[in-house]
Structures are given as C-alpha cells and as structure tokens.
Write an enzyme that holds these catalytic residues in place. Structure first.
Site, PDB file in Angstrom:
ATOM      1  N   LYS A  34       0.855  -1.200   0.000  1.00  0.00           N
ATOM      2  CA  LYS A  34       0.000   0.000   0.000  1.00  0.00           C
ATOM      3  C   LYS A  34       0.883   1.239   0.000  1.00  0.00           C
ATOM      4  O   LYS A  34       1.730   1.406   0.873  1.00  0.00           O
ATOM      5  CB  LYS A  34      -0.911   0.017   1.223  1.00  0.00           C
ATOM      6  CG  LYS A  34      -1.821   1.250   1.258  1.00  0.00           C
ATOM      7  CD  LYS A  34      -2.867   1.148   2.357  1.00  0.00           C
ATOM      8  CE  LYS A  34      -2.409   1.703   3.668  1.00  0.00           C
ATOM      9  NZ  LYS A  34      -2.252   3.169   3.720  1.00  0.00           N
ATOM     10  N   ASP A  61      -3.369   4.457  -2.012  1.00  0.00           N
ATOM     11  CA  ASP A  61      -4.318   4.933  -0.991  1.00  0.00           C
ATOM     12  C   ASP A  61      -4.249   6.460  -0.893  1.00  0.00           C
ATOM     13  O   ASP A  61      -3.584   7.000  -0.023  1.00  0.00           O
ATOM     14  CB  ASP A  61      -3.919   4.260   0.341  1.00  0.00           C
ATOM     15  CG  ASP A  61      -4.774   4.666   1.519  1.00  0.00           C
ATOM     16  OD1 ASP A  61      -5.894   5.159   1.313  1.00  0.00           O
ATOM     17  OD2 ASP A  61      -4.313   4.463   2.663  1.00  0.00           O
ATOM     18  N   LYS A  63      -7.289   8.385  -1.304  1.00  0.00           N
ATOM     19  CA  LYS A  63      -8.605   8.809  -0.794  1.00  0.00           C
ATOM     20  C   LYS A  63      -9.112  10.078  -1.475  1.00  0.00           C
ATOM     21  O   LYS A  63      -9.310  11.117  -0.848  1.00  0.00           O
ATOM     22  CB  LYS A  63      -8.550   9.028   0.721  1.00  0.00           C
ATOM     23  CG  LYS A  63      -8.098   7.808   1.522  1.00  0.00           C
ATOM     24  CD  LYS A  63      -8.172   8.079   3.012  1.00  0.00           C
ATOM     25  CE  LYS A  63      -7.772   6.887   3.854  1.00  0.00           C
ATOM     26  NZ  LYS A  63      -6.329   6.593   3.846  1.00  0.00           N
ATOM     27  N   ASP A  66     -13.414  15.087  -4.482  1.00  0.00           N
ATOM     28  CA  ASP A  66     -13.491  16.367  -5.190  1.00  0.00           C
ATOM     29  C   ASP A  66     -14.730  16.322  -6.086  1.00  0.00           C
ATOM     30  O   ASP A  66     -15.518  15.363  -6.004  1.00  0.00           O
ATOM     31  CB  ASP A  66     -12.194  16.581  -6.000  1.00  0.00           C
ATOM     32  CG  ASP A  66     -11.857  18.061  -6.203  1.00  0.00           C
ATOM     33  OD1 ASP A  66     -12.793  18.853  -6.461  1.00  0.00           O
ATOM     34  OD2 ASP A  66     -10.677  18.434  -6.114  1.00  0.00           O
ATOM     35  N   THR A 117     -11.676   5.515  10.468  1.00  0.00           N
ATOM     36  CA  THR A 117     -11.685   4.830  11.774  1.00  0.00           C
ATOM     37  C   THR A 117     -11.201   5.751  12.897  1.00  0.00           C
ATOM     38  O   THR A 117     -11.335   5.422  14.067  1.00  0.00           O
ATOM     39  CB  THR A 117     -10.841   3.530  11.741  1.00  0.00           C
ATOM     40  OG1 THR A 117      -9.595   3.815  11.124  1.00  0.00           O
ATOM     41  CG2 THR A 117     -11.545   2.444  10.983  1.00  0.00           C
ATOM     42  N   ARG A 209       2.989  -1.036  10.747  1.00  0.00           N
ATOM     43  CA  ARG A 209       4.087  -1.087  11.718  1.00  0.00           C
ATOM     44  C   ARG A 209       4.459  -2.463  12.256  1.00  0.00           C
ATOM     45  O   ARG A 209       5.654  -2.710  12.450  1.00  0.00           O
ATOM     46  CB  ARG A 209       3.798  -0.093  12.853  1.00  0.00           C
ATOM     47  CG  ARG A 209       3.980   1.343  12.375  1.00  0.00           C
ATOM     48  CD  ARG A 209       3.302   2.337  13.271  1.00  0.00           C
ATOM     49  NE  ARG A 209       1.855   2.255  13.160  1.00  0.00           N
ATOM     50  CZ  ARG A 209       1.002   3.007  13.852  1.00  0.00           C
ATOM     51  NH1 ARG A 209       1.460   3.893  14.712  1.00  0.00           N
ATOM     52  NH2 ARG A 209      -0.290   2.883  13.681  1.00  0.00           N
TER      53      ARG A 209
HETATM   54  O1  C5P Z   1       0.912   0.742  11.097  1.00  0.00           O
HETATM   55  P1  C5P Z   1      -0.518   0.334  10.931  1.00  0.00           P
HETATM   56  O2  C5P Z   1      -0.705  -1.174  10.820  1.00  0.00           O
HETATM   57  O3  C5P Z   1      -1.417   0.950  11.977  1.00  0.00           O
HETATM   58  O4  C5P Z   1      -0.924   0.946   9.514  1.00  0.00           O
HETATM   59  C1  C5P Z   1      -2.234   0.897   9.017  1.00  0.00           C
HETATM   60  C2  C5P Z   1      -2.288   1.574   7.696  1.00  0.00           C
HETATM   61  O5  C5P Z   1      -3.633   1.630   7.263  1.00  0.00           O
HETATM   62  C3  C5P Z   1      -1.783   3.026   7.676  1.00  0.00           C
HETATM   63  O6  C5P Z   1      -1.192   3.249   6.398  1.00  0.00           O
HETATM   64  C4  C5P Z   1      -3.035   3.842   7.838  1.00  0.00           C
HETATM   65  O7  C5P Z   1      -2.929   5.115   7.251  1.00  0.00           O
HETATM   66  C5  C5P Z   1      -4.042   2.985   7.086  1.00  0.00           C
HETATM   67  N1  C5P Z   1      -5.427   3.170   7.473  1.00  0.00           N
HETATM   68  C6  C5P Z   1      -5.903   2.990   8.751  1.00  0.00           C
HETATM   69  N2  C5P Z   1      -7.224   3.186   9.045  1.00  0.00           N
HETATM   70  C7  C5P Z   1      -8.066   3.572   8.077  1.00  0.00           C
HETATM   71  C8  C5P Z   1      -7.614   3.751   6.771  1.00  0.00           C
HETATM   72  C9  C5P Z   1      -6.276   3.539   6.495  1.00  0.00           C
HETATM   73  O8  C5P Z   1      -5.136   2.626   9.648  1.00  0.00           O
HETATM   74  N3  C5P Z   1      -9.342   3.720   8.368  1.00  0.00           N
END
Ligand code: C5P
Length: 232
Positions: A34, A61, A63, A66, A117, A209
């Site tokens: 991603k 990603d 998003k 517009d 979220t 992460r």
């Molecule tokens: O590090 P982590 O596992 O928390 O990363 C989750 C990824 O998913 C990040 O790139 C974050 O921006 C993305 N994301 C999220 N919640 C959302 C949409 C995207 O955590 N609702």
C-alpha cells in the site's frame, strides 16, 4: 474471495527506506503493497512504476474527494499507472463515485472510505452533523458505494459483518488496524488479530508497523501471512 497476502502499508518517507525494506525479502517474493499519501507525495508516480516493475501488487491509498469531473480525470491518470486498487471518500457522493469508476475503468479495484476509523460517534455528530449511529452511517455509505458500482470499502474489522449484511457477501471489506497477538497497538484504537479478521470475514488486511517497524520484517510478515491464511 479473500486475498491471501496481507497488504503491507509502506509508510516510509523516502525511496531509500522503501528499497532498504524490500531488499530484505527474497527477490522472487511478490508482495501486495500500500502506497499512501506520504510516500506518493514525496516520490511521485515513479514509486508505482518501480514497485510494478518488481512484480508487486499496489494499492494506491490517496482517498480522492473532489467534484466528479476532477475525480474522473485523476482516476484516468491513476489507471495509467497500473495500480491494482485505489480509493475515494464515499462522502464525495454517488455521482463522484460513479465518475471515479468511469475514469478508472473496470480492471482496477475501486473502494471507498466510509467514516474514517479515527472518527468517533461524537465527532461525527459534532463535525459532520450526522445524527445517526456511527455504524448506521458506515453502512449507509457502504450501500451507496455498492450502488455506485465500486468493489468495496475500507473499514474497521469490527464493522465487517454489519457492512456485509447491508450490502452483500462479495462486497469487499479491506481492514487496517490489524495486530498480531504479541505486538504493540500503537495509535490504533480498535485492533484485531489476523485470525480474528479472517474469521469475521475481512477480504484484505492492511498491516503497517507490525511488519515495517519489526526487527525482522520478513519473519513478521510470514507469521502474519500464516495466521491470516490458517482457515482459508
Ligand atoms: O501501522 P498500521 O498497521 O497501523 O498501519 C495501518 C495503515 O492503514 C496506515 O497506512 C493507515 O494510514 C491505514 N489506514 C488505517 N485506518 C483507516 C484507513 C487507512 O489505519 N481507516
């Protein structure tokens, strides 16, 4: 149809970080990656070309949100980059989502963000003046997303069963906020393990992460891959 590979969120600030991270994997390992705003805005479209030339799948990603005509034009540019999946905000409306699909074509998965979220029920009521419950708003947007001809939504794993009820079993639910049992939760508020996400019916999981910040990213990836595929 569930994607077997967890999608790795490449939340890195530079090309060097990405190259260093990917160099740890076997060269024939095809990953699903991603690319978010940070990486895309720092490197530009060549990050997509680079990853695709290596044979990886890419979820871009950005998003988009517009007016329909602008989103349609942007999506036709994204289609030419050769990504496998991309997204818009459902709050842009049905006309915008239909225009996004027209610009992108049928061959790329197109999904929508419903309520982020990070949005709580209180902030949704206060900031957006939407007075229903959060899950009602999420399901409403999911239905509009399906009516617009999109493939699915990004959502919390906790929302998957309600969304599938409101739409259909084959409507895709892409779920971030995934943490293997022993890992740090970080700033994610509501998390699920890969196997819980699997049981609850997620179609794709997005993991950042726990893999990218791990001492051993390849082992972390393999463990998450295994847990996600256990009962498939
Ligand atoms: O590090 P982590 O596992 O928390 O990363 C989750 C990824 O998913 C990040 O790139 C974050 O921006 C993305 N994301 C999220 N919640 C959302 C949409 C995207 O955590 N609702």
């Amino acid at each position: 149809m569930k994607e077997k590979r967890p999608i790795i969120a490449l939340d890195f600030p530079s090309f060097d970080h990405v190259k260093h991270f990917l160099a740890q994997f076997p060269s024939d390992e095809k990953l699903y990656l991603k690319v978010g705003m940070e990486l895309y805005f720092s490197i530009g479209p060549q990050i997509i070309t680079y990853l695709k030339e290596k044979g990886h799948s890419v979820f871009l990603d950005l998003k988009l949100h517009d007016i329909p005509n602008t989103v349609k034009s942007a999506m036709s540019v994204i289609a030419n980059l050769g990504v496998d999946m991309t997204n818009v905000h459902a709050a842009g409306g049905v006309e915008m989502m239909k225009a996004a699909r027209q610009g992108l074509g049928k061959n790329v998965k197109l999904i929508a963000v419903t309520q982020l979220t990070s949005t709580s029920q209180e902030s949704m009521r206060e900031d957006q003046n939407i007075q229903t419950s959060l899950i009602q708003s999420v399901c409403h947007y999911a239905k509009k997303t399906q009516d617009s001809g999109l493939d699915g939504v990004v959502c919390s794993a906790q929302e998957v069963s309600e969304i599938k009820k409101a739409t259909s079993e084959d409507f895709l639910c892409i779920t971030p906020g995934i943490r293997p049992k022993s890992s740090e939760v970080g700033d994610q508020k509501r998390v699920m393990t890969p196997s819980e996400a699997q049981i609850i019916g997620s179609d794709f999981i997005v993991v950042g992460r726990p893999i990218t910040q791990s001492q051993n990213p390849v082992e972390a990836y393999k463990a998450i891959y295994k847990e996600w595929n256990e009962n498939h």
